[in-house]
Design a protein around this motif. Structure first.
Motif, PDB file in Angstrom:
ATOM      1  N   ARG A   1       0.833  -1.206   0.000  1.00 16.26           N
ATOM      2  CA  ARG A   1       0.000   0.000   0.000  1.00 16.26           C
ATOM      3  C   ARG A   1       0.866   1.254   0.000  1.00 16.26           C
ATOM      4  NH1 ARG A   1      -5.363   0.006   1.483  1.00 16.26           N
ATOM      5  NH2 ARG A   1      -5.139   2.164   0.753  1.00 16.26           N
ATOM      6  N   ASP A   2       1.920   1.236   0.803  1.00 17.96           N
ATOM      7  CA  ASP A   2       2.824   2.384   0.858  1.00 17.96           C
ATOM      8  C   ASP A   2       3.505   2.609  -0.488  1.00 17.96           C
ATOM      9  OD1 ASP A   2       2.162   2.704   3.514  1.00 17.96           O
ATOM     10  OD2 ASP A   2       4.007   1.795   4.293  1.00 17.96           O
ATOM     11  N   PHE A   3       3.885   1.517  -1.157  1.00 13.14           N
ATOM     12  CA  PHE A   3       4.513   1.636  -2.477  1.00 13.14           C
ATOM     13  C   PHE A   3       3.544   2.256  -3.481  1.00 13.14           C
ATOM     14  CE2 PHE A   3       5.460   0.222  -6.746  1.00 13.14           C
ATOM     15  CZ  PHE A   3       6.829   0.457  -6.861  1.00 13.14           C
ATOM     16  N   ILE A   4       2.311   1.791  -3.493  1.00 17.52           N
ATOM     17  CA  ILE A   4       1.305   2.329  -4.418  1.00 17.52           C
ATOM     18  C   ILE A   4       1.115   3.825  -4.195  1.00 17.52           C
ATOM     19  CG2 ILE A   4      -1.143   2.259  -5.041  1.00 17.52           C
ATOM     20  CD1 ILE A   4      -1.080  -0.743  -4.273  1.00 17.52           C
ATOM     21  N   ASP A   5       1.018   4.227  -2.917  1.00 14.65           N
ATOM     22  CA  ASP A   5       0.803   5.641  -2.592  1.00 14.65           C
ATOM     23  C   ASP A   5       1.995   6.505  -2.978  1.00 14.65           C
ATOM     24  OD1 ASP A   5      -1.647   4.940  -1.567  1.00 14.65           O
ATOM     25  OD2 ASP A   5      -0.974   4.910   0.522  1.00 14.65           O
ATOM     26  N   ALA A   6       3.202   5.953  -2.854  1.00 17.33           N
ATOM     27  CA  ALA A   6       4.418   6.736  -3.100  1.00 17.33           C
ATOM     28  C   ALA A   6       4.858   6.727  -4.561  1.00 17.33           C
ATOM     29  CB  ALA A   6       5.557   6.216  -2.228  1.00 17.33           C
ATOM     30  N   ASN A   7       4.286   5.842  -5.372  1.00 16.12           N
ATOM     31  CA  ASN A   7       4.741   5.679  -6.762  1.00 16.12           C
ATOM     32  C   ASN A   7       3.564   5.688  -7.737  1.00 16.12           C
ATOM     33  OD1 ASN A   7       7.846   4.836  -6.522  1.00 16.12           O
ATOM     34  ND2 ASN A   7       6.710   3.784  -4.889  1.00 16.12           N
ATOM     35  N   PRO A   8       2.957   6.856  -7.970  1.00 15.97           N
ATOM     36  CA  PRO A   8       1.790   6.915  -8.862  1.00 15.97           C
ATOM     37  C   PRO A   8       2.074   6.464 -10.294  1.00 15.97           C
ATOM     38  CG  PRO A   8       2.605   9.120  -8.341  1.00 15.97           C
ATOM     39  CD  PRO A   8       3.295   8.171  -7.412  1.00 15.97           C
ATOM     40  N   LEU A   9       3.337   6.509 -10.712  1.00 16.95           N
ATOM     41  CA  LEU A   9       3.684   6.076 -12.067  1.00 16.95           C
ATOM     42  C   LEU A   9       4.028   4.585 -12.120  1.00 16.95           C
ATOM     43  CD1 LEU A   9       5.848   9.096 -13.292  1.00 16.95           C
ATOM     44  CD2 LEU A   9       3.396   8.676 -13.637  1.00 16.95           C
ATOM     45  N   LYS A  10       4.040   3.930 -10.954  1.00 14.76           N
ATOM     46  CA  LYS A  10       4.332   2.498 -10.907  1.00 14.76           C
ATOM     47  C   LYS A  10       3.225   1.748 -10.171  1.00 14.76           C
ATOM     48  CE  LYS A  10       9.395   2.295 -11.178  1.00 14.76           C
ATOM     49  NZ  LYS A  10      10.619   1.765 -10.517  1.00 14.76           N
ATOM     50  N   ASN A  11       1.986   2.157 -10.358  1.00  8.30           N
ATOM     51  CA  ASN A  11       0.914   1.491  -9.619  1.00  8.30           C
ATOM     52  C   ASN A  11       0.266   0.347 -10.383  1.00  8.30           C
ATOM     53  OD1 ASN A  11      -0.592   2.958 -11.453  1.00  8.30           O
ATOM     54  ND2 ASN A  11      -1.131   4.543  -9.971  1.00  8.30           N
ATOM     55  N   HIS A  12       0.830  -0.017 -11.537  1.00  9.46           N
ATOM     56  CA  HIS A  12       0.418  -1.254 -12.201  1.00  9.46           C
ATOM     57  C   HIS A  12       0.838  -2.426 -11.303  1.00  9.46           C
ATOM     58  CE1 HIS A  12       0.325  -4.626 -14.976  1.00  9.46           C
ATOM     59  NE2 HIS A  12      -0.343  -3.877 -15.835  1.00  9.46           N
ATOM     60  N   PRO A  13      -0.018  -3.447 -11.143  1.00 10.50           N
ATOM     61  CA  PRO A  13       0.317  -4.574 -10.251  1.00 10.50           C
ATOM     62  C   PRO A  13       1.641  -5.249 -10.539  1.00 10.50           C
ATOM     63  CG  PRO A  13      -1.993  -4.661 -10.861  1.00 10.50           C
ATOM     64  CD  PRO A  13      -1.387  -3.557 -11.686  1.00 10.50           C
ATOM     65  N   TYR A  14       2.134  -5.153 -11.762  1.00  9.93           N
ATOM     66  CA  TYR A  14       3.433  -5.747 -12.082  1.00  9.93           C
ATOM     67  C   TYR A  14       4.511  -5.288 -11.099  1.00  9.93           C
ATOM     68  CZ  TYR A  14       8.021  -6.058 -14.292  1.00  9.93           C
ATOM     69  OH  TYR A  14       9.353  -6.273 -14.524  1.00  9.93           O
ATOM     70  N   PHE A  15       4.447  -4.038 -10.679  1.00 12.62           N
ATOM     71  CA  PHE A  15       5.496  -3.468  -9.844  1.00 12.62           C
ATOM     72  C   PHE A  15       5.358  -3.825  -8.368  1.00 12.62           C
ATOM     73  CE2 PHE A  15       5.357  -0.603 -13.542  1.00 12.62           C
ATOM     74  CZ  PHE A  15       6.693  -0.629 -13.907  1.00 12.62           C
ATOM     75  N   TRP A  16       4.140  -4.018  -7.863  1.00 11.58           N
ATOM     76  CA  TRP A  16       3.977  -4.164  -6.414  1.00 11.58           C
ATOM     77  C   TRP A  16       3.325  -5.468  -5.955  1.00 11.58           C
ATOM     78  CZ3 TRP A  16      -1.119  -4.881  -5.402  1.00 11.58           C
ATOM     79  CH2 TRP A  16      -2.045  -4.330  -6.279  1.00 11.58           C
ATOM     80  N   ALA A  17       2.677  -6.213  -6.856  1.00 13.22           N
ATOM     81  CA  ALA A  17       1.894  -7.375  -6.422  1.00 13.22           C
ATOM     82  C   ALA A  17       2.639  -8.695  -6.541  1.00 13.22           C
ATOM     83  CB  ALA A  17       0.585  -7.451  -7.212  1.00 13.22           C
ATOM     84  N   GLY A  18       3.885  -8.678  -6.994  1.00 13.60           N
ATOM     85  CA  GLY A  18       4.593  -9.917  -7.282  1.00 13.60           C
ATOM     86  C   GLY A  18       4.927 -10.760  -6.068  1.00 13.60           C
ATOM     87  N   MET A  19       5.170 -10.119  -4.926  1.00 17.96           N
ATOM     88  CA  MET A  19       5.529 -10.875  -3.725  1.00 17.96           C
ATOM     89  C   MET A  19       4.281 -11.213  -2.922  1.00 17.96           C
ATOM     90  SD  MET A  19       8.383  -9.975  -0.784  1.00 17.96           S
ATOM     91  CE  MET A  19       9.748 -10.240  -1.940  1.00 17.96           C
ATOM     92  N   THR A  20       4.244 -12.418  -2.370  1.00 19.67           N
ATOM     93  CA  THR A  20       3.105 -12.848  -1.566  1.00 19.67           C
ATOM     94  C   THR A  20       3.597 -13.517  -0.292  1.00 19.67           C
ATOM     95  OG1 THR A  20       0.990 -14.020  -1.678  1.00 19.67           O
ATOM     96  CG2 THR A  20       2.903 -15.130  -2.636  1.00 19.67           C
ATOM     97  N   MET A  21       2.708 -13.651   0.673  1.00 21.81           N
ATOM     98  CA  MET A  21       3.064 -14.275   1.955  1.00 21.81           C
ATOM     99  C   MET A  21       2.396 -15.628   2.062  1.00 21.81           C
ATOM    100  SD  MET A  21       4.872 -13.768   4.684  1.00 21.81           S
ATOM    101  CE  MET A  21       5.189 -15.377   5.425  1.00 21.81           C
ATOM    102  N   ILE A  22       3.198 -16.667   2.309  1.00 21.53           N
ATOM    103  CA  ILE A  22       2.686 -18.033   2.446  1.00 21.53           C
ATOM    104  C   ILE A  22       3.104 -18.579   3.812  1.00 21.53           C
ATOM    105  CG2 ILE A  22       2.612 -20.348   1.430  1.00 21.53           C
ATOM    106  CD1 ILE A  22       3.586 -19.181  -1.182  1.00 21.53           C
ATOM    107  N   GLY A  23       2.145 -19.223   4.491  1.00 18.53           N
ATOM    108  CA  GLY A  23       2.481 -19.904   5.744  1.00 18.53           C
ATOM    109  C   GLY A  23       2.233 -19.072   6.978  1.00 18.53           C
ATOM    110  N   ASN A  24       3.056 -19.307   7.996  1.00 21.01           N
ATOM    111  CA  ASN A  24       2.907 -18.662   9.294  1.00 21.01           C
ATOM    112  C   ASN A  24       3.039 -17.144   9.176  1.00 21.01           C
ATOM    113  OD1 ASN A  24       4.208 -17.488  11.851  1.00 21.01           O
ATOM    114  ND2 ASN A  24       3.495 -19.464  12.577  1.00 21.01           N
TER     115      ASN A  24
END
Length: 268
Positions: free
Chosen positions: A239-262
């Motif tokens: 969320r912070d990345f999206i807010d700070a980077n209006p020219l990079k708010n395509h999911p390619y830039f910020w959605a690639g990492m995910t949390m799995i497990g504990n």
């Protein structure tokens, strides 16, 4: 999931207006119900004596694949480019945990195999690739010295004993691989769970170096106080990345990492 839309965008060409799922909910993943129980309620688990191991073998330059012919003479191989932002990434994270990162020739496969079992948190900022035909052959690159790198394969991780609370795989395609019916995705991330890790943050495609550094460093900065849950920290970092980077708010830039497990908070 973070990049799913909750309704039709007002302007499909302006990603700032897109109602992404991340704007309403935070997400985390699990491979199975059985794994949920093991990861959230671990028993007879050894505690690693050290906090963070951060490695960046491509911080200063590109490296060529270490190969040899039948005589043992080393030959040049495939070249992987420098990851310009991997150095600042591990430097920043290591500073918050008051440790020294391993960069370039120090970020070797020997160092990883020797030190990884002794640390609660692993950050690997490097090159990697998945294998959709055989997930066990997904690989991650570490230094071999002399301007060369070697590949460590997913199946080589299986035999390790890693009492890690969190493994962050800041590299391309570490969360995808071979889809096996009844098993799910066999990937590099899955290998770390087999080896004993409780939580893994992998990537779902070929991520961009600079934006991944920004999300990862923000993620670790939030985790450093030992109070916020892992999934909440990654959610806020995005969320912070999206807010700070209006020219990079395509999911390619910020959605690639995910949390799995504990997802419980880290103890610095």
């Amino acid at each position: 999931f973070d990049a799913l839309l909750t309704e039709r965008p007002a302007d499909i060409h302006n990603f700032n207006t897109h109602p992404f799922l991340i704007k309403k909910y935070r997400t985390s993943l699990h491979y199975s119900g059985t794994l949920i129980r093991r990861l959230h309620y671990p028993t007879r688990r050894l505690k690693a004596p050290n906090s963070l191991l951060a490695m960046a073998p491509f911080a200063q330059s590109g490296l060529s694949l270490k190969t040899s012919d039948i005589s043992g003479i080393q030959r040049g191989g495939t070249l992987l480019d420098q990851l310009k932002y991997s150095g600042p990434e591990v430097d920043s994270v290591a500073k918050w945990w008051k440790v020294s990162p391993l960069r370039d020739t120090n970020a070797s496969v020997e160092a990883f195999l020797r030190l990884a079992p002794l640390h609660r948190i692993l950050l690997l900022s490097t090159h990697a690739a998945s294998n959709s035909d055989d997930g066990k052959l997904g690989w991650l690159a570490l230094s071999a010295g002399n301007g060369q790198f070697v590949k460590i394969y997913a199946h080589e991780i299986y035999g390790l004993e890693l009492p890690a609370d969190l493994v962050v795989l800041s590299a391309c395609e570490t969360g995808i691989g071979q889809t096996v019916r009844g098993e799910g995705v066999i990937s590099f991330a899955r290998a770390f769970f087999v080896a004993g890790a409780l939580g893994v943050a992998p990537t779902l495609w070929s991520v961009e170096d600079e934006s991944t550094k920004d999300v990862t460093t923000s993620f670790f900065k939030l985790l450093n106080d030992g109070k916020i849950k892992k999934d909440a920290a990654l959610h806020q970092a995005k969320r912070d990345f999206i807010d700070a980077n209006p020219l990079k708010n395509h999911p390619y830039f910020w959605a690639g990492m995910t949390m799995i497990g504990n997802t419980t908070p880290l103890q610095p």
